[in-house]
Write an enzyme that holds these catalytic residues in place. Structure first.
Site, PDB file in Angstrom:
ATOM      1  N   HIS A 127      -2.553   6.739  -0.938  1.00  0.00           N
ATOM      2  CA  HIS A 127      -3.920   6.668  -0.425  1.00  0.00           C
ATOM      3  C   HIS A 127      -4.487   7.060   0.291  1.00  0.00           C
ATOM      4  O   HIS A 127      -3.673   7.547   1.234  1.00  0.00           O
ATOM      5  CB  HIS A 127      -3.913   5.151  -0.878  1.00  0.00           C
ATOM      6  CG  HIS A 127      -2.428   4.170   0.347  1.00  0.00           C
ATOM      7  ND1 HIS A 127      -2.483   3.371   0.908  1.00  0.00           N
ATOM      8  CD2 HIS A 127      -1.648   5.117   0.874  1.00  0.00           C
ATOM      9  CE1 HIS A 127      -2.147   3.271   2.024  1.00  0.00           C
ATOM     10  NE2 HIS A 127      -1.021   4.439   1.503  1.00  0.00           N
TER      11      HIS A 127
ATOM     12  N   CYS B  53     -10.557   3.772   0.992  1.00  0.00           N
ATOM     13  CA  CYS B  53      -9.205   3.537  -0.058  1.00  0.00           C
ATOM     14  C   CYS B  53     -10.325   3.642  -1.628  1.00  0.00           C
ATOM     15  O   CYS B  53      -9.702   3.934  -2.399  1.00  0.00           O
ATOM     16  CB  CYS B  53      -8.480   2.531   0.453  1.00  0.00           C
ATOM     17  SG  CYS B  53      -9.172   0.578  -0.041  1.00  0.00           S
TER      18      CYS B  53
ATOM     19  N   HIS C 293      -7.111  -3.711  -0.961  1.00  0.00           N
ATOM     20  CA  HIS C 293      -6.704  -1.783  -0.832  1.00  0.00           C
ATOM     21  C   HIS C 293      -6.187  -1.189  -2.265  1.00  0.00           C
ATOM     22  O   HIS C 293      -6.037  -2.135  -2.945  1.00  0.00           O
ATOM     23  CB  HIS C 293      -5.892  -1.483   0.063  1.00  0.00           C
ATOM     24  CG  HIS C 293      -5.231  -0.969   0.666  1.00  0.00           C
ATOM     25  ND1 HIS C 293      -5.980   0.228   1.293  1.00  0.00           N
ATOM     26  CD2 HIS C 293      -4.268   0.303   0.212  1.00  0.00           C
ATOM     27  CE1 HIS C 293      -5.813   1.193   1.824  1.00  0.00           C
ATOM     28  NE2 HIS C 293      -5.001   1.243   0.668  1.00  0.00           N
TER      29      HIS C 293
END
Length: 243
Positions: A199, A137, A187
């Site tokens: 993402h 990510c 994240h």
């Protein structure tokens, strides 16, 4: 090619006096001298400096690893001795770009375009991935901004601390959205507008690759899962300056 003896001499120098090197190819960096656990990757052309050398010699063959630090984001890792031949002495040390906030704003669409182009290629989630086609990510976010000359820290929690905190109601395309526990961001996604963000997410609760999800409790399973972990948002207003 950089010689092993040269590196041995370099590690005795103070950090400020050590030579910087440039990667002649895409390289993997690991979490330990045993070269286990990919932590990040370095694209060809990136700068690094030597931290220390771990070596064993068996019948004249050099074995072991180099502990290095990537210059653009101060990220540490271990490099295989076999990759020594991929390093060249840098003609001049790395210098981070200095951008006004307005200049960064002008480049944000380029970062978004990079992430969207990456999504269009066959890919899957790769912990530590930054060179493509497979990213994690924060690797996708970092590389997207680096593609337009703006360096961010490597990990999601570092990116959260580096960006200017904003309320979700203030989100603009190019801002970052952070997810995780109440104590740490684990994240990150790149906001596209209209409650959508792009993402790279893993297998367990994500899409095993790059996709677009929504900041909503009414979306599909992946969107709902991440939305329940939403921590906040941040705006990129500077280029990372090495310590």
């Amino acid at each position: 090619m950089v010689s092993f003896a040269y590196l041995q001499a370099q590690q005795t120098l103070p950090k400020a006096d050590r030579t910087q090197y440039r990667c002649g190819a895409n390289l993997n960096l690991y979490g330990s001298a045993a070269l286990q656990g990919l932590v990040t990757q370095a694209t060809a052309g990136r700068y690094l400096r030597l931290v220390c050398l771990l070596d064993e010699t068996t019948e004249g063959t050099i074995q072991g690893a180099l502990e290095v630090c990537l210059c653009e984001d101060d990220y540490p890792g271990w490099l295989a001795i076999a990759d020594l031949e991929q390093l060249d002495i840098a003609e001049s040390p790395y210098r981070a770009g200095a951008f006004a906030e307005a200049e960064i704003k002008d480049r944000v669409q380029g970062a978004i375009a990079f992430a969207q182009a990456a999504m269009a290629q066959p890919n899957q989630y790769l912990w530590g991935g930054t060179v493509g086609p497979n990213y994690d990510c924060s690797g996708l976010v970092q590389t997207a901004f680096a593609s337009v000359g703006i360096w961010l820290p490597r990990d999601a929690y570092q990116q959260e601390a580096f960006t200017q905190a904003i309320a979700p109601s203030e989100l603009l395309p190019g801002d970052l959205v952070f997810f995780g526990s109440p104590t740490k961001a684990t994240h990150v996604g790149l906001y596209l507008g209209e409650n959508a963000y792009i993402h790279s997410s893993g297998k367990d609760q994500g899409r095993n690759g790059i996709g677009i999800d929504r900041l909503s409790s009414e979306g599909d399973r992946v969107s709902q899962s991440y939305y329940a972990q939403l921590r906040g948002a941040g705006r990129v207003v500077a280029c990372y300056q090495p310590q």
